[in-house]
Design a protein around this motif. Structure first.
Motif, PDB file in Angstrom:
ATOM      1  N   GLN A 297       0.817  -1.220   0.000  1.00 39.79           N
ATOM      2  CA  GLN A 297       0.000   0.000   0.000  1.00 39.79           C
ATOM      3  C   GLN A 297       0.849   1.268   0.000  1.00 39.79           C
ATOM      4  O   GLN A 297       0.412   2.319  -0.465  1.00 39.79           O
ATOM      5  CB  GLN A 297      -0.924   0.013   1.219  1.00 39.79           C
ATOM      6  CG  GLN A 297      -2.031  -1.039   1.195  1.00 39.79           C
ATOM      7  CD  GLN A 297      -2.953  -0.902  -0.003  1.00 39.79           C
ATOM      8  OE1 GLN A 297      -3.101  -1.819  -0.792  1.00 39.79           O
ATOM      9  NE2 GLN A 297      -3.573   0.255  -0.142  1.00 39.79           N
ATOM     10  N   TRP A 446      -0.154   1.296  10.189  1.00 40.78           N
ATOM     11  CA  TRP A 446      -1.198   1.633   9.218  1.00 40.78           C
ATOM     12  C   TRP A 446      -1.771   3.028   9.494  1.00 40.78           C
ATOM     13  O   TRP A 446      -2.035   3.787   8.564  1.00 40.78           O
ATOM     14  CB  TRP A 446      -2.321   0.581   9.257  1.00 40.78           C
ATOM     15  CG  TRP A 446      -2.048  -0.617   8.406  1.00 40.78           C
ATOM     16  CD1 TRP A 446      -1.392  -1.754   8.767  1.00 40.78           C
ATOM     17  CD2 TRP A 446      -2.406  -0.786   7.023  1.00 40.78           C
ATOM     18  NE1 TRP A 446      -1.323  -2.626   7.705  1.00 40.78           N
ATOM     19  CE2 TRP A 446      -1.942  -2.067   6.624  1.00 40.78           C
ATOM     20  CE3 TRP A 446      -3.075  -0.008   6.096  1.00 40.78           C
ATOM     21  CZ2 TRP A 446      -2.128  -2.560   5.335  1.00 40.78           C
ATOM     22  CZ3 TRP A 446      -3.265  -0.499   4.810  1.00 40.78           C
ATOM     23  CH2 TRP A 446      -2.795  -1.754   4.431  1.00 40.78           C
ATOM     24  N   VAL A 455      -0.570   5.781   2.030  1.00 48.02           N
ATOM     25  CA  VAL A 455      -1.331   4.671   1.466  1.00 48.02           C
ATOM     26  C   VAL A 455      -1.815   5.077   0.089  1.00 48.02           C
ATOM     27  O   VAL A 455      -2.485   6.101  -0.076  1.00 48.02           O
ATOM     28  CB  VAL A 455      -2.518   4.306   2.368  1.00 48.02           C
ATOM     29  CG1 VAL A 455      -3.389   3.260   1.676  1.00 48.02           C
ATOM     30  CG2 VAL A 455      -2.024   3.757   3.694  1.00 48.02           C
TER      31      VAL A 455
END
Length: 456
Positions: A297, A446, A455
């Motif tokens: 990502q 994340w 991302v």
């Protein structure tokens, strides 16, 4: 920022005691009525100290000229002149030391010896910049200057600092900490002072305290809006990982990648965290897969190993569509050579597995009828691997509602699906619910990626 080598010539000369003014006997007698309170030297010392200082200053001028010279001939001439003045000064300095009887005499003797030895080091460095420098000869005069009651208070901190550097360069880290801390307390200011103290602690003086000080320094810079350098972050991460301080290593990695969110850095951060030997955390196969998903990502998959390892993890996990997708992406980008037998086998095996799979719709029906959320979570994982984020989100939520599942894993995967679908707020909320390690750290990475818009 934290690299400290032996001192260059300019630094050696800058820390000298050459501000000391010693008048020749005739001049001193002539200006006797105008004398201000200062050093009271015995006549034998005055007789030789003034010419010694004159020779040292002349040699210093020549040494600086040698350092700055761009013409080889001019450099050699300057070095020769400096060496002649050193030869003149050497016996005179020895005579001052031999004649010194009072405190002021001994102070001047130590100051001249310190200047003289500094000068010899500087000239030696001018002759051969790559030769090692033996600074131990400075210890004795420095100790005398620090201990002397005649040393001006304004100079003491300078000498204490220089003594700390001497100990540091000699690997005497506890001694270096002692002197450098004293210099700081005495009011000495230098941009390298605090980093030197920290590095001395980390090198063996007190590693745990040094790491805490280093982290505090980084946080102070961050709080002031002054982004620490990459080198500073990397140094802190290496030392934290070396001390097996997992929590701090993760925190530093996340702060570093938030400040410098490049694909290259993302790869290094995730490998340091849990994808290489001696990494901060030991990840199982499923957790490694989630880390590789984040690498994908953030466009951080860099080479054949990355793509094939990711593909193998996905295939082993029972996600052939994801395995085939990532391997084909590696082939298309040229990062996997077309001749790779591993990739050819992964693509072929994944294609067979995809053909043999039943329709996910039947698993979805079973999930809705099941008494717990296990089938729902498994089906959601399959949808996530297929890239059907909407269906994955639906079934992860169903799994959480029914219960009987590993909540941290489901929330992590739900957050990934939401992040991929563009629902940042939903993803952040799901990641926040992941509390157990190491998944909480993966969720944290994340979150950093979402906040830094890494991302893609």
């Amino acid at each position: 920022m934290l690299k400290f080598s032996t001192l260059a010539m300019a630094a050696l000369l800058a820390t000298s005691a050459s501000g000391l003014m010693i008048a020749a006997p005739a001049t001193a007698q002539k200006n006797k009525k105008d004398d201000k309170p200062g050093f009271k030297l015995s006549k034998p010392v005055v007789a030789v100290a003034a010419p010694a200082q004159t020779a040292i200053r002349a040699a210093s001028t020549s040494a600086i000229a040698a350092q700055q010279a761009t013409d080889p001939a001019a450099k050699q001439t300057a070095i020769a002149t400096a060496q002649q003045n050193i030869a003149t000064a050497e016996p005179l300095v020895g005579q001052v030391e031999a004649a010194a009887t009072t405190d002021d005499d001994k102070y001047v003797a130590a100051a001249l010896r310190y200047d003289f030895e500094n000068l010899k080091l500087a000239v030696a460095q001018a002759v051969n910049p790559k030769a090692p420098i033996d600074e131990t000869v400075l210890a004795k005069p420095l100790d005398a200057l620090i201990a002397s009651a005649s040393t001006p208070q304004a100079d003491k901190a300078k000498y204490i600092y220089r003594r700390g550097i001497l100990a540091f360069n000699g690997g005497q880290y506890p001694v270096a900490i002692q002197y450098l801390t004293q210099a700081k307390q005495a009011g000495y200011t230098d941009p390298n002072l605090d980093p030197l103290i920290i590095k001395a602690k980390l090198q063996g003086g007190n590693p745990t305290e040094g790491l805490a000080d280093l982290n505090a320094t980084l946080k102070a810079q961050e709080a002031a809006g002054q982004k620490p350098t990459e080198e500073y972050y990397r140094y802190a991460i290496a030392k934290s990982n070396q001390q097996k301080n997992v929590a701090l290593t993760v925190d530093l990695l996340q702060r570093y990648i938030a400040a410098y969110p490049t694909p290259k850095n993302w790869r290094e951060v995730l490998f340091t965290y849990g994808l290489q030997k001696d990494s901060a955390a030991q990840l199982d196969q499923n957790q490694r897969l989630d880390a590789f998903r984040l690498m994908r990502q953030t466009n951080a998959l860099a080479d054949q190993y990355d793509y094939e390892e990711y593909g193998n993890l996905a295939y082993t996990r029972g996600l052939p569509t994801e395995a085939q997708s990532v391997v084909k992406a590696g082939l298309a980008s040229g990062k996997i050579p077309a001749s790779s037998s591993v990739s050819k086998q992964l693509v072929a095996d994944s294609a067979t597995a995809i053909r043999n799979e039943g329709a996910l719709s039947s698993s979805e029906t079973k999930a809705k009828a099941s008494k717990d959320g296990k089938v729902a979570a498994q089906t959601a994982d399959a949808y996530l691997g297929d890239g059907n984020n909407a269906k994955a989100i639906e079934l992860y939520n169903l799994a959480l509602t029914k219960g009987g599942v590993t909540t941290d894993e489901v929330n992590l995967h739900l957050g990934i699906a939401q992040a991929r679908s563009g629902d940042k707020a939903g993803a952040m909320a799901s990641f926040d619910k992941v509390t157990g390690q190491p998944r909480a750290a993966i969720a944290g990475f994340w979150k950093v990626a979402l906040n830094s818009k890494s991302v893609g």
